[in-house]
Scaffold this motif. Structure first.
Motif, short mmCIF file in Angstrom:
data_model
loop_
_atom_site.label_atom_id
_atom_site.label_comp_id
_atom_site.label_asym_id
_atom_site.label_seq_id
_atom_site.Cartn_x
_atom_site.Cartn_y
_atom_site.Cartn_z
N ILE A 479 3.16 0.81 -1.70
CA ILE A 479 2.59 -0.20 -0.82
C ILE A 479 2.71 0.21 0.64
CG2 ILE A 479 2.64 -2.66 -0.23
CD1 ILE A 479 3.97 -3.15 -2.95
N ASN A 480 1.62 0.05 1.39
CA ASN A 480 1.58 0.45 2.79
C ASN A 480 2.23 -0.58 3.71
OD1 ASN A 480 -0.38 2.95 3.58
ND2 ASN A 480 -0.92 2.05 1.60
N SER A 493 -4.75 -6.67 4.00
CA SER A 493 -4.70 -8.11 3.84
C SER A 493 -3.31 -8.40 3.31
CB SER A 493 -5.78 -8.59 2.86
OG SER A 493 -5.34 -8.39 1.54
N PRO A 494 -2.82 -9.61 3.49
CA PRO A 494 -1.43 -9.87 3.08
C PRO A 494 -1.19 -9.59 1.59
CG PRO A 494 -2.28 -11.67 4.40
CD PRO A 494 -3.44 -10.78 4.10
N ASN A 495 -2.25 -9.60 0.79
CA ASN A 495 -2.08 -9.35 -0.64
C ASN A 495 -1.76 -7.90 -0.97
OD1 ASN A 495 -2.78 -11.96 -1.23
ND2 ASN A 495 -4.97 -11.47 -1.38
N VAL A 496 -2.19 -6.99 -0.10
CA VAL A 496 -2.12 -5.58 -0.47
C VAL A 496 -1.05 -4.79 0.28
CG1 VAL A 496 -4.57 -5.56 -1.10
CG2 VAL A 496 -3.88 -4.79 1.17
N LYS A 547 1.94 -7.21 -6.08
CA LYS A 547 1.40 -6.60 -4.87
C LYS A 547 0.90 -5.18 -5.15
CE LYS A 547 2.70 -7.15 -0.03
NZ LYS A 547 2.58 -8.51 0.44
N MET A 548 1.68 -4.44 -5.96
CA MET A 548 1.24 -3.08 -6.34
C MET A 548 -0.14 -3.12 -6.98
SD MET A 548 4.62 -1.42 -8.15
CE MET A 548 3.86 0.12 -8.70
N GLU A 554 -7.62 -3.06 -4.92
CA GLU A 554 -8.48 -3.13 -3.74
C GLU A 554 -8.73 -1.74 -3.15
OE1 GLU A 554 -9.90 -5.90 -2.41
OE2 GLU A 554 -9.14 -6.87 -4.23
N ILE A 555 -7.64 -1.01 -2.95
CA ILE A 555 -7.75 0.24 -2.20
C ILE A 555 -8.26 1.37 -3.09
CG2 ILE A 555 -6.41 1.93 -0.86
CD1 ILE A 555 -4.71 -0.62 0.01
N GLY A 556 -7.92 1.28 -4.40
CA GLY A 556 -8.47 2.27 -5.33
C GLY A 556 -9.98 2.31 -5.26
#
Ligand SMILES: *Cc1c(COP(=O)(O)O)cnc(C)c1O
Length: 716
Positions: A479-480, A493-496, A547-548, A554-556
């Motif tokens: 997680i970033n 976003s707060p989810n990611v 979160k992972m 999303e980012i994938g």
């Protein structure tokens, strides 16, 4: 190149074959970076020298200040795509030329200009020698910009075009991507150096020297301006972009001077956000887990981004077990590297054995790995030692940090940053909690971007054009936690993941470091540590796993290089290829027309006058009312169809009185009037508040990709 192969794009890459690559990094006992430059073992690499019909190496040559430098060409097969690398390390060349391709970022300015002539001019020649005739060329960074000169030369010598005609033929088929706002990345050459190497081009292109230099200057009349490769590329490309949304904005701001009078938001530099190749960066264990849930699509149809939506279905247990296994492997890998470092720096045996206790396979692991450029602030986390030590020394909820990254060999402040990390760990006796892994490369990156729990990035906004390592991490469920800069500015976003600060700008760097390091400590103490260590009875951190999954989902999809290359194709490659096909079909008659048009425009631009703008505007107009605007325009020798007359209208800012978020609507000529023409437009009033309008004129020609051409804009 890998993505291009996956997608089956007809794309070839050109680069230089650096005999030594970049450099290998190791630290001395004091933690100071040392460099070594071993030669790559080309006999064990998947490169093949191209041969001519006689079985001799295929070569091309370029003129370097009156001497010919010759290069051979190596082919790298990247799946279905090809990459060609130029290499000057051959017997025919004198020693100084053999070193042109010795190392990346190596040598002085003079070697740089030689490299760039070889890459640009030699690159096009290599393609021709290989029988490859590209329709469209894409310059990645200004370093390749000299390729335009060679394209111009070809058209001028082979087809007897004028410079202006050749220029109109290459402009619609050139794409330029700028990759950094850092000044050093936007190469500039001093005029004496230009004079030594580029003077012959005035003859070849039939341009006075001053006009030639003007191709690389913001202000063509400023003799003290150096020659900028970014500007050269921008002036000769119809398509230009930055590498993230924010970087697009920053680039428009940086280079707006090339289009004086043009509103910032219309500066023709857009963006395509970078991406990473999932099959390269998602580790095999994670990849096989995803493959099991996603089906064969994940590997076989990587352009199908929707598969990432299925993250929900993956069992928490399996995902967590896979991730923890990667953390263990990371710890083992780092211990091994540390042991080698201790041994080499002459540590006693007991100390070397300590490496076996470094890090814990179970502790919350934060990774920071990137080039040690000072703007990335590798030591931001050390700013308040007490606060950091408390986190590191916790017995029930420990934090550990892994750093890696190379500083540029000439970047002493960057090297000091690395040393300060090593010193900090020793001074506070936390060498088992803070480690620096030497020689950051793709292997190290693969361990870190999959085995860490949190991926940290702390650039000084907006210096990070995009950043890509965080994308690699996110695809592995790491997680970033980052400043809202580069790609994270649009992906967060707060989810990611976590954002450090809100994207503020600071003029005081010291204050900025204080505020942002505090924000980072707060995040770690109040959110990251508690979330990681809140375990259910089954030992799983369910919220963390959630979160992972969100971050992978999303980012994938959004940061896959397949999305990136499809963006490049849709926005640039396909339109530019269509331009090329159209131009080729008519044997460039359209380019000749355009050149003639601009010659005429140049001649008559100063006689264009916008007079008498009038309208039926009332102090108060209602939504749904119609506004009719008339303008009287003198065009000199031009016809009404040869210019674009626009009403520029929108909300008037309360501060400054400028029109903002403007729209522009074309005005039509409704007849001759005196020496000029009457233009008119009718628009519906649809916005509230204080509105304003004005009239402007731009070039107009059916063959123009866009009407934004340097000095050609005139306002009422
Ligand atoms: C991905 C990667 C980079 C670039 O990472 P950024 O986040 O863009 O700084 C640099 N070096 C290596 C070895 C990498 O794998």
């Amino acid at each position: 190149m890998k993505t291009s192969s996956d997608l089956g794009l007809p794309l070839v890459g050109i680069g230089l074959l650096y005999r030594e690559g970049y450099f290998q990094q190791y630290l001395n006992a004091d933690g100071f970076q040392q460099e070594s430059y071993p030669e790559n073992d080309w006999y064990n690499m998947p490169v093949e020298r191209k041969l001519n019909r006689e079985g001799k190496p295929l070569t091309i040559s370029v003129d370097l200040a009156g001497r010919q430098a010759t290069a051979q060409i190596w082919e790298v097969r990247v799946g279905r795509s090809f990459l060609y690398l130029l290499d000057t390390n051959i017997d025919e060349n004198p020693p100084d030329f053999r070193n042109i391709t010795a190392s990346l970022y190596g040598g002085d300015k003079e070697n740089r200009i030689r490299q760039e002539i070889l890459l640009g001019v030699g690159g096009i020649r290599a393609l021709r020698a290989l029988g490859i005739n590209p329709g469209v060329t894409h310059m990645n960074e200004g370093h390749a910009a000299f390729l335009s000169l060679e394209r111009l030369r070809e058209l001028m010598t082979e087809k007897h075009f004028t410079f202006a005609e050749a220029r109109e033929a290459i402009w619609p088929t050139n794409i330029f991507t700028t990759h950094t706002p850092v000044p050093a990345g936007n190469e500039r050459f001093d005029i004496p150096l230009m004079e030594k190497y580029m003077k012959p081009w005035t003859g070849i292109l039939g341009l006075p020297w001053k006009d030639f230099l003007g191709l690389g200057r913001e202000n063509v009349n400023n003799d003290s301006e150096t020659f900028c490769m970014t500007i050269l590329a921008l002036k000769l490309s119809a398509y230009a972009n930055g590498v993230a949304r924010l970087h697009g904005e920053v680039s428009r701001q940086m280079w707006k001077g090339l289009w004086p009078g043009l509103p910032l938001e219309e500066v023709p530099i857009s963006h395509v956000t970078n991406g990473v190749h999932p099959k390269t960066w998602v580790t095999s264990s994670m990849s096989s887990l995803l493959g099991r849930y996603f089906g064969p699509h994940f590997e076989e149809k990587p352009e199908d981004l929707s598969v990432w939506k299925r993250m929900e279905r993956i069992s928490d247990e399996e995902l967590w077990r896979t991730h923890e296994r990667r953390r263990e492997q990371l710890v083992v890998f780092v211990r091994d590297r540390l042991k080698k470092y201790y041994k080499r720096s002459g540590a006693v045996e007991s100390h070397v054995r300590e490496a076996e206790d470094a890090l814990s396979p179970y502790a919350l692991t934060l990774c920071f790995a990137r080039r040690f450029a000072t703007y990335k602030r590798g030591n931001l986390l050390l700013r308040d030692p007490e606060r950091l030590l408390k986190l590191l020394r916790s017995t029930d909820r420990p934090l550990q940090l892994i750093f890696a990254g190379k500083a540029h060999p000439h970047d002493i402040p960057g090297k000091e940053l690395i040393r300060s990390l090593v010193h900090f760990a020793k001074e506070y006796d936390v060498t088992s909690r803070i480690v620096f892994v030497e020689n950051y490369d793709m292997t190290v990156a693969r361990y870190l971007t999959s085995g860490g729990d949190v991926w940290l990035n702390t650039p000084r906004r907006p210096m990070e054009a995009s950043g890509t390592s965080g994308m690699k991490a996110a695809m592995n469920g790491v997680i970033n936690c980052s400043i809202l800069d580069g790609w994270w500015d649009e992906a967060y976003s707060p989810n990611v993941g976590w954002a450090i600060g809100n994207g503020e700008f600071y003029s005081d760097e010291n204050l900025q470091d204080d505020i942002e390091s505090n924000a980072l400590y707060d995040l770690i103490e109040q959110e990251i540590v508690p979330l990681f260590y809140s375990r259910g009875r089954d030992g799983l951190p369910r919220e963390w796993i959630k979160k992972m999954k969100m971050c992978m989902q999303e980012i994938g999809a959004s940061m896959s290089s397949h999305r990136m290359l499809m963006d490049y194709s849709n926005k640039f490659y396909i339109p530019a290829l269509k331009n090329y096909q159209r131009i080729a079909k008519t044997d460039c008659s359209e380019s000749k027309d355009l050149a003639a048009y601009f010659t005429k425009l140049n001649r008559s631009w100063s006689s264009i006058k916008i007079g008498g703008v009038s309208s039926n505007a009332k102090p108060v107009m209602l939504r749904g009312d119609y506004l009719t605007v008339n303008a009287y325009i003198e065009l000199g020798e031009l016809q009404p169809g040869e210019v674009l007359v626009e009403l520029y209208h929108g909300h008037i800012a309360s501060v400054g009185g400028k029109i903002e978020n403007a729209e522009h609507t074309e005005m039509k000529s409704v007849g001759k009037e005196g020496n000029g023409y009457k233009y008119q437009v009718r628009i519906e009033c649809s916005q509230t508040g204080n509105q304003g309008h004005t009239v402007r004129i731009l070039p107009k020609h059916t063959a123009l990709v866009h009407p934004y051409r340097y000095d050609f804009i005139k306002w009422a």
